[in-house]
Scaffold this active site. Sequence first.
Site, short mmCIF file in Angstrom:
data_model
loop_
_atom_site.label_atom_id
_atom_site.label_comp_id
_atom_site.label_asym_id
_atom_site.label_seq_id
_atom_site.Cartn_x
_atom_site.Cartn_y
_atom_site.Cartn_z
N HIS A 67 1.51 -6.40 10.60
CA HIS A 67 1.61 -7.13 10.01
C HIS A 67 2.08 -8.66 10.14
O HIS A 67 1.91 -10.07 9.94
CB HIS A 67 2.27 -7.05 8.46
N HIS A 71 -3.72 -10.01 11.13
CA HIS A 71 -4.58 -8.28 10.97
C HIS A 71 -4.69 -8.46 9.55
O HIS A 71 -5.26 -9.26 9.32
CB HIS A 71 -2.70 -7.87 11.15
N ASP A 73 -5.49 -5.51 6.67
CA ASP A 73 -4.83 -4.31 5.87
C ASP A 73 -5.77 -3.77 5.64
O ASP A 73 -6.86 -3.77 5.10
CB ASP A 73 -4.44 -5.78 4.35
N HIS A 77 -2.33 0.56 3.21
CA HIS A 77 -1.24 -0.25 2.89
C HIS A 77 -0.83 -0.08 1.18
O HIS A 77 -0.12 -0.81 0.69
CB HIS A 77 -1.66 -1.18 3.32
#
Length: 257
Positions: A67, A71, A73, A77
């Site tokens: 992270h 980035h 997710d 997550h």
Amino acid sequence: MRLIDLSTAIDAAGWEPDPVTHEIVSAKEGARHMAREMREHFGVDFDPSTLPGGELLSLDRISLTSHTGTHVDAPSHYGTPEDGGRPADIDEMPLDWFVRPGVVLDISDAGVGTVGPDRLEQGLKEAGHTPSPLDIVLLRTGADRHAGTQRYFTDFVGLDGPAVEFLLDFGVRVIGTDAFSLDAPFTHMIGAYQKTGDPSVLWPAHLVGRHRPYCQIERLSHLEDLPSPHGFTVSALPVRISGAGAGWTRAVAWVDR
């Protein structure tokens, strides 16, 4: 096409809650490293001094979280889905989610905390665009101007749960932000919870993903460089890390000249 870099650099000199360590191995040390590897793993003796200048190749050893920097997710997550199923990891996401037409909404006038569906509806009207299914919506909060400082993690605006639901109702599956998180800053959420005792104020944007899988692009940059609110293509393909809840991306916008 003109390419606009929308990524934030991974920089060990910047402030991070989880600090980045970056060791640069020089080309000369790289030659000695290769000699050791050849001897240990293949039983081959190699004299690095035979190379021009005694140098081979440099390399970098970097320690960071998935992270850190720009980035994506993945649903895994966000925690266990409400239906009890297994959420998808970043290496399992469909690639066609991440190369799509984009629209950027300017919410940089909002204060620290969250905005709801009304503010996003206003942003879409200002942009003159209604998202189509799988369009990528980018939120310009202005937080990237603090990247590399502690303030980057405390001074920004995120979305509340209904705001995320509002975008997903259009068929959007990827939402990006130039802030550290799509949720409000940690300190703001914890303060709101201590004041109200209402757990729904804690990470509401992320937790929507437990019942409506979607992806976030966090820590974008340079959204102000986009020449118009829409009419461009976003490419934010995540690095393929098996079993991971996020993967780094070099996000770019493709703009017609």
